[in-house]
Design a protein around this motif. Structure first.
Motif, PDB file in Angstrom:
ATOM      1  N   VAL A   1      25.060  94.323 126.696  1.00 60.74           N
ATOM      2  CA  VAL A   1      26.206  94.220 124.884  1.00 60.74           C
ATOM      3  C   VAL A   1      26.114  95.148 124.724  1.00 60.74           C
ATOM      4  CG1 VAL A   1      26.770  93.538 122.953  1.00 60.74           C
ATOM      5  CG2 VAL A   1      26.737  91.985 124.966  1.00 60.74           C
ATOM      6  N   PHE A   2      25.105  96.069 124.624  1.00 63.37           N
ATOM      7  CA  PHE A   2      24.811  97.158 123.740  1.00 63.37           C
ATOM      8  C   PHE A   2      25.232  97.906 125.161  1.00 63.37           C
ATOM      9  CE2 PHE A   2      21.985 101.048 123.336  1.00 63.37           C
ATOM     10  CZ  PHE A   2      22.379 101.003 121.919  1.00 63.37           C
TER      11      PHE A   2
ATOM     12  N   ALA B   1      27.886  88.499 125.196  1.00 63.76           N
ATOM     13  CA  ALA B   1      27.552  88.024 123.364  1.00 63.76           C
ATOM     14  C   ALA B   1      28.140  86.889 123.828  1.00 63.76           C
ATOM     15  CB  ALA B   1      27.514  89.083 122.597  1.00 63.76           C
ATOM     16  N   ALA B   2      29.108  85.924 124.357  1.00 58.89           N
ATOM     17  CA  ALA B   2      29.563  85.117 123.895  1.00 58.89           C
ATOM     18  C   ALA B   2      28.135  83.670 124.849  1.00 58.89           C
ATOM     19  CB  ALA B   2      30.497  84.538 124.362  1.00 58.89           C
ATOM     20  N   GLN B   3      27.397  84.021 126.106  1.00 61.92           N
ATOM     21  CA  GLN B   3      26.359  83.786 127.163  1.00 61.92           C
ATOM     22  C   GLN B   3      25.497  83.399 126.233  1.00 61.92           C
ATOM     23  OE1 GLN B   3      28.179  82.170 128.964  1.00 61.92           O
ATOM     24  NE2 GLN B   3      30.410  82.998 128.787  1.00 61.92           N
ATOM     25  N   THR B   4      25.111  84.169 124.973  1.00 64.22           N
ATOM     26  CA  THR B   4      23.782  84.174 124.125  1.00 64.22           C
ATOM     27  C   THR B   4      23.398  82.955 123.125  1.00 64.22           C
ATOM     28  OG1 THR B   4      24.392  85.767 122.646  1.00 64.22           O
ATOM     29  CG2 THR B   4      23.125  86.294 124.371  1.00 64.22           C
ATOM     30  N   ALA B   5      22.086  82.316 122.897  1.00 59.68           N
ATOM     31  CA  ALA B   5      22.124  81.190 122.045  1.00 59.68           C
ATOM     32  C   ALA B   5      22.881  81.839 120.989  1.00 59.68           C
ATOM     33  CB  ALA B   5      21.095  81.460 122.253  1.00 59.68           C
TER      34      ALA B   5
ATOM     35  N   LEU C   1      17.137  85.388 129.439  1.00 58.59           N
ATOM     36  CA  LEU C   1      17.879  86.328 129.980  1.00 58.59           C
ATOM     37  C   LEU C   1      18.404  86.891 128.829  1.00 58.59           C
ATOM     38  CD1 LEU C   1      18.990  84.667 133.409  1.00 58.59           C
ATOM     39  CD2 LEU C   1      17.509  86.370 132.824  1.00 58.59           C
ATOM     40  N   ASP C   2      18.038  86.150 127.133  1.00 62.75           N
ATOM     41  CA  ASP C   2      18.905  86.468 126.330  1.00 62.75           C
ATOM     42  C   ASP C   2      18.720  87.792 125.965  1.00 62.75           C
ATOM     43  OD1 ASP C   2      20.416  84.569 125.796  1.00 62.75           O
ATOM     44  OD2 ASP C   2      19.861  83.840 123.617  1.00 62.75           O
ATOM     45  N   SER C   3      17.794  88.761 126.441  1.00 62.31           N
ATOM     46  CA  SER C   3      17.912  89.817 125.297  1.00 62.31           C
ATOM     47  C   SER C   3      17.554  91.035 126.810  1.00 62.31           C
ATOM     48  CB  SER C   3      15.969  90.301 125.762  1.00 62.31           C
ATOM     49  OG  SER C   3      15.016  89.312 124.611  1.00 62.31           O
ATOM     50  N   VAL C   4      18.685  89.987 128.223  1.00 59.77           N
ATOM     51  CA  VAL C   4      18.646  91.778 129.421  1.00 59.77           C
ATOM     52  C   VAL C   4      20.382  91.705 128.783  1.00 59.77           C
ATOM     53  CG1 VAL C   4      19.742  91.619 131.041  1.00 59.77           C
ATOM     54  CG2 VAL C   4      16.864  90.500 130.758  1.00 59.77           C
TER      55      VAL C   4
ATOM     56  N   LEU D   1      36.303  96.809 128.532  1.00 59.05           N
ATOM     57  CA  LEU D   1      34.378  96.667 127.441  1.00 59.05           C
ATOM     58  C   LEU D   1      35.003  96.401 126.199  1.00 59.05           C
ATOM     59  CD1 LEU D   1      34.351 101.166 128.696  1.00 59.05           C
ATOM     60  CD2 LEU D   1      33.301  98.192 130.207  1.00 59.05           C
ATOM     61  N   VAL D   2      35.281  96.224 125.283  1.00 56.71           N
ATOM     62  CA  VAL D   2      34.854  94.748 124.373  1.00 56.71           C
ATOM     63  C   VAL D   2      34.755  93.977 124.650  1.00 56.71           C
ATOM     64  CG1 VAL D   2      35.219  94.561 121.963  1.00 56.71           C
ATOM     65  CG2 VAL D   2      35.567  96.931 122.731  1.00 56.71           C
ATOM     66  N   ALA D   3      35.912  93.458 125.311  1.00 60.67           N
ATOM     67  CA  ALA D   3      36.502  91.939 125.608  1.00 60.67           C
ATOM     68  C   ALA D   3      35.132  91.802 127.097  1.00 60.67           C
ATOM     69  CB  ALA D   3      37.343  91.650 126.487  1.00 60.67           C
ATOM     70  N   ALA D   4      34.281  92.651 127.656  1.00 63.25           N
ATOM     71  CA  ALA D   4      33.747  92.057 128.484  1.00 63.25           C
ATOM     72  C   ALA D   4      32.109  91.743 127.611  1.00 63.25           C
ATOM     73  CB  ALA D   4      33.206  93.228 129.505  1.00 63.25           C
ATOM     74  N   ALA D   5      32.090  92.648 126.875  1.00 61.64           N
ATOM     75  CA  ALA D   5      30.506  92.942 125.573  1.00 61.64           C
ATOM     76  C   ALA D   5      30.630  91.320 124.732  1.00 61.64           C
ATOM     77  CB  ALA D   5      30.716  93.796 124.905  1.00 61.64           C
ATOM     78  N   GLY D   6      32.251  91.020 124.714  1.00 61.19           N
ATOM     79  CA  GLY D   6      31.381  89.638 123.553  1.00 61.19           C
ATOM     80  C   GLY D   6      31.866  88.767 124.104  1.00 61.19           C
TER      81      GLY D   6
END
Length: 124
Positions: free
Chosen positions: A20-21, A56-60, A12-15, A48-53
């Motif tokens: 994030v993008f 992103a923190a949930q990815t490897a 799910l990292d790509s998703v 929105l930037v906090a949500a993106a962060g």
């Protein structure tokens, strides 16, 4: 020995990176498209930037970055910072050394200008 990362890559990292993008794109596009007040716009951007962060923190790679940041913070706490007196003395030494070198270069420039003027006959 392999130079690859030890962290397994989630499918799910790509998703997550696409999300994030999308969130960051929404920040940029929304900032220009919608005519909100300054406060509403700033709050929306921060959210929105906090949500993106957070996504992103949930990815490897995000987890690896957070571990690196935590280790860096630990190392910074180990640093012995100079006292105010040491900082002031070092600053004064640097300023005096800079002044001396500046004066030497100014004098050398003046001497070279006179030598070149003497040989070329062009006075300045």
């Amino acid at each position: 020995m392999s130079a690859t990362s030890e962290t397994p890559k989630s499918s799910l990292d790509s998703v997550k990176w696409l999300a994030v993008f999308a969130l960051l794109s929404l920040v940029v596009v929304g900032n220009y498209m919608f005519d909100f007040g300054t406060l509403e716009r700033a709050v929306a951007i921060v959210v929105l930037v906090a949500a993106a962060g957070l996504v992103a923190a949930q990815t490897a790679k995000g987890k690896t970055f957070l571990a690196f940041a935590k280790d860096a913070r630990t190392e910074v706490r180990k640093v012995v910072w100079p006292t105010r007196q040491e900082t002031t003395q070092t600053t004064i030494i640097v300023m005096v050394a800079t002044l001396i070198v500046g004066l030497l270069l100014w004098g050398l420039d003046a001497i070279l200008l006179r030598v070149v003027s003497f040989f070329t006959g062009v006075g300045v």
